[in-house]
Design an enzyme around this catalytic site. Structure first.
Site, mmCIF file in Angstrom:
data_model
loop_
_atom_site.group_PDB
_atom_site.id
_atom_site.type_symbol
_atom_site.label_atom_id
_atom_site.label_comp_id
_atom_site.label_asym_id
_atom_site.label_seq_id
_atom_site.Cartn_x
_atom_site.Cartn_y
_atom_site.Cartn_z
ATOM 1 N N SER A 1 -5.842 5.541 4.647
ATOM 2 C CA SER A 1 -4.822 4.724 5.279
ATOM 3 C C SER A 1 -5.004 4.771 6.790
ATOM 4 O O SER A 1 -5.539 5.736 7.336
ATOM 5 C CB SER A 1 -3.438 5.259 4.912
ATOM 6 O OG SER A 1 -2.452 4.764 5.782
ATOM 7 N N CYS B 1 1.611 -7.222 4.964
ATOM 8 C CA CYS B 1 1.011 -5.958 4.546
ATOM 9 C C CYS B 1 -0.510 -5.996 4.691
ATOM 10 O O CYS B 1 -1.116 -7.053 4.859
ATOM 11 C CB CYS B 1 1.420 -5.611 3.118
ATOM 12 S SG CYS B 1 1.270 -3.840 2.735
ATOM 13 N N ASP B 2 -1.113 -4.830 4.567
ATOM 14 C CA ASP B 2 -2.479 -4.595 5.036
ATOM 15 C C ASP B 2 -3.511 -5.629 4.597
ATOM 16 O O ASP B 2 -4.321 -6.086 5.402
ATOM 17 C CB ASP B 2 -2.949 -3.219 4.559
ATOM 18 C CG ASP B 2 -2.139 -2.089 5.160
ATOM 19 O OD1 ASP B 2 -1.203 -2.367 5.912
ATOM 20 O OD2 ASP B 2 -2.441 -0.932 4.863
ATOM 21 N N ASP C 1 0.829 -1.206 0.000
ATOM 22 C CA ASP C 1 0.000 0.000 0.000
ATOM 23 C C ASP C 1 0.865 1.258 0.000
ATOM 24 O O ASP C 1 0.572 2.236 -0.684
ATOM 25 C CB ASP C 1 -0.915 0.006 1.222
ATOM 26 C CG ASP C 1 -2.068 -0.966 1.077
ATOM 27 O OD1 ASP C 1 -1.964 -1.878 0.241
ATOM 28 O OD2 ASP C 1 -3.066 -0.829 1.805
ATOM 29 N N GLU D 1 -6.712 4.555 -1.086
ATOM 30 C CA GLU D 1 -6.516 5.277 0.168
ATOM 31 C C GLU D 1 -5.986 6.680 -0.122
ATOM 32 O O GLU D 1 -5.158 6.865 -1.008
ATOM 33 C CB GLU D 1 -5.521 4.539 1.063
ATOM 34 C CG GLU D 1 -6.030 3.214 1.568
ATOM 35 C CD GLU D 1 -5.034 2.486 2.449
ATOM 36 O OE1 GLU D 1 -5.435 1.514 3.092
ATOM 37 O OE2 GLU D 1 -3.858 2.892 2.481
#
Length: 598
Positions: free
Chosen positions: A514, A164-165, A123, A488
């Site tokens: 974010s 990661c996200d 991201d 985001e």
């Protein structure tokens, strides 16, 4: 022959207030669910026997022998290790080591690991570019890939490792769909960078863009922040999306205690991966399933923890999506009702002083949860993958945080009296929107709309100095369909903070934010612009009111004028006509439902 204990339950129209582990239902439909106590009554490999047992499965076994199976291994449970290792991002570059440790632990515990890869999108690296449109899409791809492998190979359990996200919600959606014994292993958080005596995170670099462009820092300081912000492996260090979701999964009982705040490079992280493998094999033996863990109670616990740690607005999107996969009734307004009774207890970035490793040293998520449990705002009887209840897991944790730290505040002295994620409705967002109100000096603003049909156009205006205090920025056609992919808006919000406008300019979007975003921001506006939502009808200079205290967001334009604009509005042509983004745009649901594709 040993007996199999079966309990058949008929459930008619369970409303959202019902939350026993296997209660599921929609409308007037009656569902029958079979709950069973397996222990040693059924083989641990009862799923994988489909491909390992019998004369006809000799070719299947031949292929498995090539991967390392021996004569005695076909009676063992086969466990998938969904490994998101990648050097695309520091979040995932240490996962290979964790996967190896988990594989060895699975073998020692009597299981056969089979490792397969899952994708990731950074991201942070894609932020502010067209590539960011693929971030939320990757959540669906990760979920689909794990489901595909585990069901295609008839695996008996799955251990997913991510950083990661989108790795985490993607894996959890798959686990909910599969409903086989599962555990999630978080890759760990990055340690903070340091410059001039202050802790740095990736958000420091984003905010430095605005500071440099406004002349508040010189080029040398700008470059030094960039050089020191990310010192090694691990996911972004504040209570941003990755650390929020890892905390949420620990709170839900799908990860081990303390695992969500460990640093990626510390030895305890690999040790936790080993322990997770051992716990998973036990869950396979006892058939502890996600459907028993991911109950309404677990989701309520997850929301409470999100509020208490000051977590990301993305938790709303992801928890709605996971609940949908788990067939648990959860709606966007549940976040608002829980926020009103849960204070923010942790002083964490992006708006606070500390990072995730500081939270870990202060007692981690178990300490936060024990405070919440002591004040009756989480469910202690919720089950965890260890087979223990939340209350049993927290049995030896103090009811109050230690006096030698101020990362976790006591209940009597919170950072904020109520949760920081508010659900706003009004004519601009009749399906709801998500506001982050932590640290805002003012919870109400009425200002002129500054309208942009893309993030790039807005960013150009911000850096050119065309945004003034009191403005309400509107970024539209960035929703799940319109983007597509619901980017985001960290670059615009960070630039505003860097320019000194973070407290005086609001930003409204049908995109999302974010976990690193701070300021008066409202995202997930639904219906989105591409679907003909009211946000598509906003004109430059219109008055927009945001009132987080009354949960309102409104466009202050006469109904007659709104009707005129609606009559002349036409949906834009799709930005993509082929490939994964085009497919996603055709399938994805509203943000108010979690932006899911299935």
């Amino acid at each position: 022959m040993q007996s199999l204990n079966i309990a058949i339950t008929a459930i008619h129209d369970p409303g959202p207030s019902l939350s026993p582990p296997l209660m599921r239902g929609v409308g007037d439909v009656t569902f029958f669910y079979v709950s069973y106590s397996m222990e040693r009554n059924m083989p641990d490999n009862h799923r994988s026997r489909t491909v390992t047992q019998g004369i006809q499965r000799s070719p299947n076994r031949a292929l498995l022998r090539a991967t390392g199976f021996g004569d005695g291994d076909f009676e063992k449970p086969i466990v998938g290790v969904a490994n998101g290792t990648s050097n695309i991002t520091p979040c995932n570059m240490g996962l290979g080591t964790l996967a190896s440790r988990a594989e060895n632990a699975l073998r020692r515990a009597g299981a056969m690991p089979q490792t397969f890869g899952t994708i990731t999108i950074s991201d942070g690296i894609s932020m502010g570019t067209e590539g960011m449109k693929y971030s939320l899409v990757s959540r669906e791809v990760i979920a689909d890939s794990i489901e595909t492998v585990c069901n295609g190979q008839s695996l008996d359990g799955v251990l997913a490792i991510g950083g990661c996200d989108k790795n985490m919600p993607g894996a959890m959606i798959a686990m909910a769909r599969l409903d086989i014994p599962s555990v999630f292993v978080y890759g760990g958080t990055i340690k903070p960078g340091h410059y001039k005596g202050r802790d740095l995170t990736i958000v420091s670099a984003f905010e430095a863009v605005g500071e440099y462009c406004s002349g508040r820092i010189d080029r040398e300081e700008f470059l030094e922040i960039e050089r020191h912000a990310c010192p090694g492996a691990g996911s972004c260090g504040g209570m941003y999306t990755a650390n929020t979701m890892s905390s949420v999964f620990e709170a839900m009982g799908m990860s081990l205690p303390y695992s969500s705040t460990m640093a990626a490079e510390d030895p305890e992280k690999a040790e936790s991966a080993e322990r997770s493998a051992e716990v998973l094999v036990n869950a396979i033996k006892k058939q502890i399933l996600p459907s028993q863990i991911l109950t309404r109670r677990a989701f309520e616990n997850a929301i409470a923890v999100t509020m208490s740690v000051g977590g990301t607005t993305n938790a709303v999107l992801h928890l709605l999506a996971i609940a949908r996969a788990a067939r648990v009734p959860l709606v966007i307004d549940d976040f608002e009702s829980i926020r009103k009774r849960v204070p923010v207890l942790c002083d964490l970035k992006p708006w606070g002083r500390y990072v995730a490793t500081d939270l870990h040293r202060a007692g981690g998520i178990p300490q936060v949860m024990k405070i919440l449990l002591s004040h009756g705002v989480i469910h202690g009887d919720a089950l965890t993958v260890t087979g223990q209840s939340i209350e049993e897991v927290l049995k030896d944790i103090p009811r109050k945080p230690g006096n030698d730290q101020d990362v976790i505040r006591p209940w009597s002295n919170p950072v904020f009296d109520q949760g920081h994620i508010a659900i706003l409705r009004g004519n601009l967002a009749p399906e709801g929107s998500v506001a982050k109100v932590t640290g805002c000096d003012h919870l109400m603003i009425t200002g002129p709309a500054r309208v942009f049909d893309s993030e790039e156009a807005c960013m150009e205006a911000i850096l050119a100095g065309r945004i003034e205090a009191g403005d309400v920025i509107v970024i539209r056609y960035e929703g799940p369909v319109g983007g597509p992919g619901m980017r985001e808006m960290l670059s615009p919000t960070s630039a505003l903070v860097g320019l000194g406008l973070g407290d005086s300019v609001a930003l409204v979007t049908d995109g999302r934010f974010s976990g690193g975003t701070r300021g008066m921001v409202v995202g997930h506006v639904a219906p989105e612009a591409a679907a003909g939502g009211m946000i598509a009808l906003v004109a430059e200079g219109d008055a927009i009111t945001i009132d987080a205290e009354r949960n309102l967001i409104g466009l202050d334009v006469p109904e007659k004028e709104i009707a005129r604009r609606r009559n002349s509005w036409r949906p834009p042509l799709p930005r993509y006509t082929q490939g994964v983004l085009a497919k996603y745009a055709r399938m994805v649901s509203s943000a108010s439902d979690g932006a899911v594709t299935g």
